[in-house]
Enzyme design. Sequence first.
Site, PDB file in Angstrom:
ATOM      1  N   LYS A 167      -7.390  -2.746  12.750  1.00  0.00           N
ATOM      2  CA  LYS A 167      -7.654  -1.498  12.029  1.00  0.00           C
ATOM      3  C   LYS A 167      -8.528  -0.590  12.883  1.00  0.00           C
ATOM      4  CE  LYS A 167      -7.672  -3.237   7.261  1.00  0.00           C
ATOM      5  NZ  LYS A 167      -6.593  -2.394   6.713  1.00  0.00           N
ATOM      6  N   ARG A 169      -0.387 -10.069   1.289  1.00  0.00           N
ATOM      7  CA  ARG A 169       0.845 -10.572   0.673  1.00  0.00           C
ATOM      8  C   ARG A 169       1.206 -11.955   1.201  1.00  0.00           C
ATOM      9  NH1 ARG A 169       4.071  -5.350   2.625  1.00  0.00           N
ATOM     10  NH2 ARG A 169       1.939  -4.559   2.509  1.00  0.00           N
TER      11      ARG A 169
HETATM   12  N1  BES Z   1      -6.705  -4.631   2.691  1.00  0.00           N
HETATM   13  C1  BES Z   1      -5.745  -3.700   3.111  1.00  0.00           C
HETATM   14  C2  BES Z   1      -5.438  -2.625   2.063  1.00  0.00           C
HETATM   15  C3  BES Z   1      -6.561  -1.703   1.683  1.00  0.00           C
HETATM   16  C4  BES Z   1      -6.638  -0.442   2.237  1.00  0.00           C
HETATM   17  C5  BES Z   1      -7.461  -2.047   0.716  1.00  0.00           C
HETATM   18  C6  BES Z   1      -7.649   0.421   1.850  1.00  0.00           C
HETATM   19  C7  BES Z   1      -8.473  -1.183   0.326  1.00  0.00           C
HETATM   20  C8  BES Z   1      -8.568   0.056   0.891  1.00  0.00           C
HETATM   21  C9  BES Z   1      -4.426  -4.410   3.440  1.00  0.00           C
HETATM   22  O1  BES Z   1      -4.524  -5.697   3.908  1.00  0.00           O
HETATM   23  C10 BES Z   1      -3.735  -3.594   4.486  1.00  0.00           C
HETATM   24  O2  BES Z   1      -4.306  -3.394   5.514  1.00  0.00           O
HETATM   25  N2  BES Z   1      -2.543  -3.114   4.185  1.00  0.00           N
HETATM   26  C11 BES Z   1      -1.795  -2.325   5.106  1.00  0.00           C
HETATM   27  C12 BES Z   1      -0.352  -2.698   4.965  1.00  0.00           C
HETATM   28  C13 BES Z   1       0.544  -2.062   5.965  1.00  0.00           C
HETATM   29  C14 BES Z   1       0.269  -2.610   7.349  1.00  0.00           C
HETATM   30  C15 BES Z   1       1.962  -2.322   5.568  1.00  0.00           C
HETATM   31  C16 BES Z   1      -2.005  -0.847   4.740  1.00  0.00           C
HETATM   32  O3  BES Z   1      -2.050  -0.533   3.561  1.00  0.00           O
HETATM   33  O4  BES Z   1      -2.142  -0.043   5.647  1.00  0.00           O
HETATM   34 ZN    ZN Z   2      -4.820  -5.814   6.009  1.00  0.00          ZN
END
Ligand code: BES
Ligand code: ZN
Length: 499
Positions: free
Chosen positions: A274, A348
Amino acid sequence: MRIQFEKKATSENLLVFFDENGELLVSKQWQKNNQELCQRLRFYIKLPEIKLKQKSVHVLFESKPTRILLACLGEKSEENSLRSVGGIIGKKLTSMRLEEISILFPTVTPSPHPLFDELEILMEGILLGLYQYSEFKSSISDNGEDENPKEMKLIRLVLKEDAQIKQKTNQAMIFAESTNLVRDWGNKPGNHFTPTHFMEQCQILAKEANLKFSFIDENKMLSLKMGCFLGVTQGSAEPGFIHILEYKTSQKKAETLLLVGKGLTFDSGGISLKPAEKMNEMKHDMCGGAAVLGAMRIIGLLKPQINVIGMIPASENLPGGKAVKPGDVLTAFNGKTVEVQNTDAEGRLILADALAYGTDKYKPDAVIDIATLTGACLVALGSYHAGMICDNETLKKQISEAAKDTGDPVWEMPGNKVYEKQIEGTISDLKNVGGREAGMITAGLFLKNFVNKIPWSHLDIAGIAWDAERIDYYPLKGATGVGTRLLASLALNWSGIKP
Ligand code: BES
Ligand code: ZN
Ligand code: ZN
């Protein structure tokens, strides 16, 4: 924090309510004994700055009691207004650093009295509003004074102690206390809240609320072939676990509800790292798991007539030398294969194994998963609603009802088959991302592959688990505890799902 009943207001701080018509909401007896004060209060209530600003608390200084707080109970037609008023009061009491207060309330028994049920919601709101997180604030100031944040220690309810009212306030206390615990866990830094710390909390609560606790460690996962969970946890040095809490009702032939919450104690994204900005906030990626644990506490203490299993897959997501790589293929407990196209879509993956194992082992009548799953949910619904996908009308109705009752707002998103194409695998059964479009929906539909056709609902709380400042009974900053009260209320009011 304690709640105590008293005949006469004894605290130096006094909270008094009035209704939207400007009527003082105090007992006749109190009016008789405090005629002069009542007159002055009626005068204050009529002042435009107090009358017009209904959702606020006004602090008046009097000689005895020292401080009087005046609050309007608000428009009853407005959804959750009572809990909101409570939240505003709680926040005010905390900002004033008060440690004790007497609350005046009109006599509400015998029920039905129009204000009888409202007492519980109001008290819950106040207790939720009082929340502050100060674990890592040192008490030493530059001038050597003790700057420990003060907190409310005693609420004195000026009401006749009565079994029904006691039960109501006790219930409010259990709901709010459990939610505030969940907030604590969510706010704790990642180094102070690992999957192992999660286990410690499970053990404490299991004892307190009489629940059965067990866990699956990585060795057992290997033998159970939980390849998706193991894929996520292998990039981190901290061991991962699936924690399991079980509540069994004495009621024979009761239905069983399975709750599964994402417990990512820190999500760096893994190899698909990230951006640095706000990555620190990803310590709260365990709020779904925490909500399940908090709900299990309420359930264990208030004993609904339904069996409830709470599962918390808990892991870190880090880019260690052994971390799962984009393009790797993992095999889940139920045999389905998943290509990891983005290691940041890890929630997931850990949920997949927990759901597949939980539905297989406990044969529940309904399954709900709750997770800070997608940024797409935050984009779609903002910091207000949790996103819901549900494939069963009876379950949907009960969740919506619980959301309304508890003020944890939920909005339904479509879960049609048409979106499934986006997560079909090319070299595998599934892939863990479905592209930019409908990101919340494809994440939810991914999970549906692991619930074995049991009535299921998915709650994405990514938008509302953190910094949800629009809701008065949630803290302005940090973890909100969303889902805790909703899931507990769902279990307590369960009306069955079998046709
Ligand atoms: N934990 C994150 C989602 C999240 C984002 C929670 C902002 C709280 C605030 C999750 O694991 C994630 O990073 N999801 C990705 C999925 C994508 C790579 C398909 C996302 O939402 O960007
Ligand atoms: Zn994530
Ligand atoms: Zn995550």
